[in-house]
Design a protein around this motif. Structure first.
Motif, PDB file in Angstrom:
ATOM      1  N   ILE A 148       2.616  25.836  30.809  1.00  0.00           N
ATOM      2  CA  ILE A 148       3.510  25.497  31.632  1.00  0.00           C
ATOM      3  C   ILE A 148       3.294  24.092  32.047  1.00  0.00           C
ATOM      4  CG2 ILE A 148       4.769  26.199  33.894  1.00  0.00           C
ATOM      5  CD1 ILE A 148       4.686  29.079  32.980  1.00  0.00           C
TER       6      ILE A 148
ATOM      7  N   ASP B 140       5.650  34.182  33.209  1.00  0.00           N
ATOM      8  CA  ASP B 140       4.917  33.713  34.256  1.00  0.00           C
ATOM      9  C   ASP B 140       3.466  34.404  34.010  1.00  0.00           C
ATOM     10  OD1 ASP B 140       6.475  32.244  35.573  1.00  0.00           O
ATOM     11  OD2 ASP B 140       7.200  33.916  36.758  1.00  0.00           O
TER      12      ASP B 140
ATOM     13  N   MET C 136       8.942  30.781  28.492  1.00  0.00           N
ATOM     14  CA  MET C 136       7.697  30.989  28.993  1.00  0.00           C
ATOM     15  C   MET C 136       7.777  32.037  30.004  1.00  0.00           C
ATOM     16  SD  MET C 136       6.883  26.877  29.300  1.00  0.00           S
ATOM     17  CE  MET C 136       8.641  26.492  29.832  1.00  0.00           C
TER      18      MET C 136
ATOM     19  N   TRP D 189       0.350  31.732  29.922  1.00  0.00           N
ATOM     20  CA  TRP D 189       1.146  30.727  29.894  1.00  0.00           C
ATOM     21  C   TRP D 189       0.946  29.696  30.873  1.00  0.00           C
ATOM     22  CZ3 TRP D 189       4.821  29.649  26.545  1.00  0.00           C
ATOM     23  CH2 TRP D 189       5.169  30.383  25.406  1.00  0.00           C
TER      24      TRP D 189
ATOM     25  N   ARG E  35       5.207  20.594  31.644  1.00  0.00           N
ATOM     26  CA  ARG E  35       5.651  19.958  32.728  1.00  0.00           C
ATOM     27  C   ARG E  35       5.521  18.606  32.794  1.00  0.00           C
ATOM     28  NH1 ARG E  35       4.492  23.212  36.729  1.00  0.00           N
ATOM     29  NH2 ARG E  35       6.487  24.220  36.813  1.00  0.00           N
TER      30      ARG E  35
ATOM     31  N   SER F 122       9.940  31.989  32.845  1.00  0.00           N
ATOM     32  CA  SER F 122       9.805  30.679  33.554  1.00  0.00           C
ATOM     33  C   SER F 122      10.745  29.572  32.880  1.00  0.00           C
ATOM     34  CB  SER F 122       8.243  30.231  33.956  1.00  0.00           C
ATOM     35  OG  SER F 122       7.697  30.949  34.564  1.00  0.00           O
TER      36      SER F 122
ATOM     37  N   LEU G 244      11.378  25.210  32.704  1.00  0.00           N
ATOM     38  CA  LEU G 244      11.309  24.098  33.273  1.00  0.00           C
ATOM     39  C   LEU G 244      12.344  23.314  33.109  1.00  0.00           C
ATOM     40  CD1 LEU G 244       7.871  23.422  31.487  1.00  0.00           C
ATOM     41  CD2 LEU G 244       8.067  23.928  33.866  1.00  0.00           C
TER      42      LEU G 244
END
Length: 175
Positions: free
Chosen positions: A117, A109, A107, A113, A121, A6, A8
């Motif tokens: 996340i 999924d 990171m 995590w 965020r 992932s 961000l």
């Protein structure tokens, strides 16, 4: 099969010169003005970065790449996080200000995590909004938005009023 990774991604425009925005990410005092409560930053490739919040959360990392006034890359390993991640900040002059692109990667999924996340965020969204406010207006939103409780319109209560209100004899206060 390896976990899907992932990232961000955030973009923010700030009406401030690129050098001020660069300093906001690389100078310990400047980091405390918009992001955290305590910071240490040894801003050179291989230099350490440490940020801490009064909530007890902290993160440490290392400056991986610094291209003055253009790019900052550092590792980030926060308290309780499964592994270190990488944060890349790109700066570009635009319309008399600075366009900021921030990306945090590394990171997974997987379920371990998910809270990281979500917290990351929210942290970057709030932080970048505060960076904009601090550099453009000088107002730190962490204080401007802090809830306060005030009391107004109080009147002293003397012994006579205390008796009328049924309060214990000899007591006074405010009403």
């Amino acid at each position: 099969m390896p976990d899907k990774k992932s990232k961000l991604k955030f973009k923010q425009f700030v009406h401030a010169p690129v050098d001020e925005v660069f300093s906001a990410f690389t100078n310990a005092t400047a980091l405390c003005e918009w992001l955290c409560n305590i910071a240490q930053a040894d801003a050179h490739e291989g230099g350490r970065l440490y940020v801490w919040w009064n909530s007890g959360y902290f993160a440490s990392g290392e400056f991986i790449r610094l291209k003055p006034f253009k790019k900052i890359v550092f590792s980030w390993h926060g308290r309780g996080e499964p592994a270190a991640t990488r944060v890349r900040v790109s700066l570009a002059p635009k319309d008399g200000g600075t366009k900021i692109s921030l990306e945090q990667s590394g990171m997974s999924d997987d379920k371990t995590w998910k809270p990281v996340i979500q917290a990351s965020r929210r942290g970057w969204q709030v932080g970048l909004e505060n960076l904009k406010s601090v550099l453009e207006t000088g107002l730190d939103l962490r204080f401007v938005r802090m809830p306060l409780l005030g009391v107004a319109g109080l009147e002293p209560v003397g012994p006579e009023q205390a008796a009328e209100l049924g309060l214990p004899k000899g007591k006074s206060g405010l009403r």
